[in-house]
Design a protein around this motif. Sequence first.
Motif, short mmCIF file in Angstrom:
data_model
loop_
_atom_site.label_atom_id
_atom_site.label_comp_id
_atom_site.label_asym_id
_atom_site.label_seq_id
_atom_site.Cartn_x
_atom_site.Cartn_y
_atom_site.Cartn_z
N ARG A 82 -25.06 2.63 4.41
CA ARG A 82 -23.53 3.44 4.43
C ARG A 82 -22.42 3.64 5.49
O ARG A 82 -21.52 3.13 4.38
N LYS A 83 -22.02 3.54 6.51
CA LYS A 83 -21.41 3.02 7.30
C LYS A 83 -21.04 2.22 7.71
O LYS A 83 -19.65 1.75 7.29
N LEU A 84 -22.04 1.21 7.28
CA LEU A 84 -21.27 -0.51 7.19
C LEU A 84 -19.88 -0.56 5.44
O LEU A 84 -19.61 -1.48 6.13
N ARG A 85 -20.23 0.00 5.03
CA ARG A 85 -19.52 0.13 3.59
C ARG A 85 -18.11 0.61 3.95
O ARG A 85 -16.84 -0.60 2.93
N LYS A 145 -16.92 -4.71 7.50
CA LYS A 145 -17.72 -4.98 8.54
C LYS A 145 -18.90 -6.08 8.07
O LYS A 145 -19.16 -6.24 7.18
N ALA A 146 -19.27 -6.57 9.21
CA ALA A 146 -20.65 -7.61 9.77
C ALA A 146 -21.77 -6.72 8.86
O ALA A 146 -22.02 -5.67 9.32
N PHE A 147 -23.20 -7.49 8.57
CA PHE A 147 -24.34 -6.79 8.21
C PHE A 147 -25.04 -6.73 7.51
O PHE A 147 -25.72 -5.29 7.87
N LEU A 148 -24.47 -6.78 6.18
CA LEU A 148 -25.05 -5.70 5.46
C LEU A 148 -25.22 -6.74 3.73
O LEU A 148 -24.81 -6.21 2.79
N LYS A 149 -25.05 -7.93 4.06
CA LYS A 149 -25.48 -8.94 3.17
C LYS A 149 -26.81 -9.37 2.81
O LYS A 149 -27.33 -9.34 1.47
N HIS A 150 -27.71 -8.60 3.72
CA HIS A 150 -29.25 -9.70 4.01
C HIS A 150 -29.91 -8.72 5.08
O HIS A 150 -29.53 -8.51 5.92
N ILE A 151 -31.36 -8.66 4.79
CA ILE A 151 -32.58 -7.66 5.47
C ILE A 151 -31.97 -6.67 5.56
O ILE A 151 -31.88 -5.97 7.00
N SER A 195 -34.91 -2.98 7.07
CA SER A 195 -34.96 -2.74 8.22
C SER A 195 -34.11 -1.92 8.84
O SER A 195 -34.00 -1.29 9.65
N LYS A 196 -32.71 -2.32 7.93
CA LYS A 196 -31.71 -0.98 8.84
C LYS A 196 -31.57 0.12 7.54
O LYS A 196 -32.17 0.78 6.47
N THR A 197 -31.44 1.32 8.58
CA THR A 197 -31.11 2.84 7.69
C THR A 197 -30.40 3.50 6.57
O THR A 197 -28.89 2.24 6.67
#
Length: 64
Positions: A42-45, A26-32, A35-37
Amino acid sequence: MPKIKTSKSAKKRFRLTGTGKIKRSKAFLKHILTSKTTKRKRKLRKGVLVSKADHSRVKKLLSG
């Protein structure tokens, strides 16, 4: 006819499962990440399967 080369970028992004399905991360787990819960991170892993609509396109990139 020359052989078709495998797309190296696709090779790094997708993996074939034993049954021939295509797995992706999944995308959106590299930086920033601040601000993410924790639950969201955990679900993005977890890995997911490529959608049916994109299956043939990705398969073509991986064949080589």
